[in-house]
Design a protein around this motif. Structure first.
Motif, short mmCIF file in Angstrom:
data_model
loop_
_atom_site.label_atom_id
_atom_site.label_comp_id
_atom_site.label_asym_id
_atom_site.label_seq_id
_atom_site.Cartn_x
_atom_site.Cartn_y
_atom_site.Cartn_z
N LEU A 4 0.87 -1.17 0.00
CA LEU A 4 0.00 0.00 0.00
C LEU A 4 0.91 1.21 0.00
O LEU A 4 1.74 1.36 0.89
CB LEU A 4 -0.90 0.02 1.23
N VAL A 5 0.74 2.08 -0.99
CA VAL A 5 1.62 3.23 -1.13
C VAL A 5 0.79 4.50 -1.17
O VAL A 5 0.03 4.73 -2.10
CB VAL A 5 2.48 3.11 -2.40
N GLU A 6 0.96 5.31 -0.12
CA GLU A 6 0.23 6.58 -0.04
C GLU A 6 1.01 7.69 -0.75
O GLU A 6 2.24 7.65 -0.82
CB GLU A 6 0.02 7.00 1.42
N SER A 7 0.25 8.67 -1.22
CA SER A 7 0.84 9.86 -1.82
C SER A 7 -0.13 11.02 -1.69
O SER A 7 -1.31 10.82 -1.35
CB SER A 7 1.19 9.62 -3.29
N GLY A 8 0.37 12.22 -1.95
CA GLY A 8 -0.50 13.39 -1.96
C GLY A 8 -0.40 14.30 -0.76
O GLY A 8 -1.04 15.36 -0.73
N GLY A 9 0.38 13.89 0.22
CA GLY A 9 0.54 14.75 1.39
C GLY A 9 1.39 15.96 1.07
O GLY A 9 1.94 16.10 -0.02
N GLY A 10 1.48 16.86 2.05
CA GLY A 10 2.30 18.05 1.85
C GLY A 10 2.01 19.11 2.87
O GLY A 10 1.28 18.89 3.85
N LEU A 11 2.57 20.29 2.64
CA LEU A 11 2.37 21.45 3.51
C LEU A 11 1.32 22.36 2.87
O LEU A 11 1.47 22.78 1.72
CB LEU A 11 3.68 22.21 3.67
N VAL A 12 0.25 22.61 3.62
CA VAL A 12 -0.83 23.46 3.12
C VAL A 12 -1.20 24.49 4.17
O VAL A 12 -0.77 24.40 5.32
CB VAL A 12 -2.07 22.62 2.75
N GLN A 13 -2.03 25.43 3.77
CA GLN A 13 -2.50 26.47 4.66
C GLN A 13 -3.88 26.10 5.21
O GLN A 13 -4.61 25.29 4.62
CB GLN A 13 -2.59 27.80 3.93
N VAL A 14 -4.21 26.73 6.31
CA VAL A 14 -5.55 26.53 6.89
C VAL A 14 -6.61 26.86 5.84
O VAL A 14 -6.53 27.87 5.14
CB VAL A 14 -5.74 27.43 8.13
N GLY A 15 -7.59 25.95 5.73
CA GLY A 15 -8.66 26.13 4.77
C GLY A 15 -8.42 25.51 3.41
O GLY A 15 -9.35 25.43 2.60
N ASP A 16 -7.21 25.07 3.16
CA ASP A 16 -6.88 24.44 1.89
C ASP A 16 -7.44 23.02 1.81
O ASP A 16 -7.98 22.48 2.80
CB ASP A 16 -5.36 24.38 1.69
N SER A 17 -7.28 22.42 0.64
CA SER A 17 -7.73 21.05 0.40
C SER A 17 -6.56 20.19 -0.08
O SER A 17 -5.59 20.71 -0.63
CB SER A 17 -8.83 21.02 -0.66
N LEU A 18 -6.70 18.90 0.15
CA LEU A 18 -5.74 17.92 -0.32
C LEU A 18 -6.47 16.66 -0.73
O LEU A 18 -7.52 16.34 -0.14
CB LEU A 18 -4.75 17.53 0.79
N ARG A 19 -5.91 15.95 -1.70
CA ARG A 19 -6.42 14.63 -2.02
C ARG A 19 -5.29 13.64 -1.84
O ARG A 19 -4.28 13.70 -2.55
CB ARG A 19 -7.00 14.53 -3.43
N THR A 117 1.85 9.18 4.66
CA THR A 117 2.20 10.42 3.98
C THR A 117 1.92 11.58 4.94
O THR A 117 0.88 11.62 5.58
CB THR A 117 1.44 10.57 2.66
N GLN A 118 2.86 12.50 5.03
CA GLN A 118 2.75 13.59 6.00
C GLN A 118 1.86 14.71 5.46
O GLN A 118 2.03 15.16 4.33
CB GLN A 118 4.13 14.17 6.30
N VAL A 119 0.93 15.12 6.28
CA VAL A 119 0.11 16.30 6.00
C VAL A 119 0.37 17.33 7.10
O VAL A 119 0.21 17.02 8.28
CB VAL A 119 -1.39 15.95 5.95
N THR A 120 0.77 18.51 6.70
CA THR A 120 1.02 19.59 7.65
C THR A 120 0.17 20.78 7.27
O THR A 120 0.26 21.27 6.14
CB THR A 120 2.50 19.97 7.68
N VAL A 121 -0.64 21.23 8.20
CA VAL A 121 -1.53 22.37 7.96
C VAL A 121 -0.98 23.55 8.77
O VAL A 121 -0.96 23.51 10.00
CB VAL A 121 -2.97 22.06 8.36
N SER A 122 -0.57 24.57 8.07
CA SER A 122 0.05 25.73 8.70
C SER A 122 -0.94 26.86 8.85
O SER A 122 -1.72 27.15 7.94
CB SER A 122 1.24 26.20 7.87
N SER A 123 -0.90 27.50 10.01
CA SER A 123 -1.75 28.66 10.23
C SER A 123 -0.96 29.94 9.99
O SER A 123 -1.51 31.02 10.10
CB SER A 123 -2.29 28.65 11.67
#
Length: 123
Positions: A4-19, A117-123
């Motif tokens: 199982l291989v995840e992808s699509g994570g990243g650094l985003v801003q508050v209110g953003d979207s990710l798939r 996969t790392q998801v980071t939501v920055s304010s």
């Protein structure tokens, strides 16, 4: 060998979207396996996010993400997705997909896991 291989994570801003995507191989994806998404923040236990039935007809979400997250799957591509909208800082975590045989929010009920996969939501 199951992968199982995840992808699509990243650094985003508050209110953003990710798939997020999770590509599976080595298992009868479309006929047998319930797929789940979990997440784990630093210093916290692994937390259930959502699961989807093998056919995709049934889904279930944690209260913490309900209304902001959608789980889906493409059995032809052996891939499960997690669409996350209106992201908050508390959504910051490593997100894991998992495969199991039962509709369940308990991570112990899942047999196979991806590396995350790392998801980071920055304010």
């Amino acid at each position: 060998q199951v992968q199982l291989v995840e992808s699509g994570g990243g650094l985003v801003q508050v209110g953003d979207s990710l798939r997020l995507s999770c590509a599976a191989s080595g298992l009868p994806f479309s006929t047998t396996y319930v797929m789940g998404w979990f997440r784990q923040a630093p210093g916290k236990e692994r937390e259930f996010v959502a699961w989807i039935s093998s056919s995709g007809s049934s889904t279930y979400y944690a209260d913490s993400v309900k209304g902001r997250v959608t789980i889906s799957r493409d059995n032809a591509r052996s891939t499960v997705y997690l669409q996350a909208n209106s992201l908050k800082p508390e959504d910051t975590a490593v997100y894991y997909c998992a495969a199991g045989h039962y509709y369940n929010s308990n991570p112990k009920m899942y047999t196979y896991w991806g590396q995350g996969t790392q998801v980071t939501v920055s304010s």
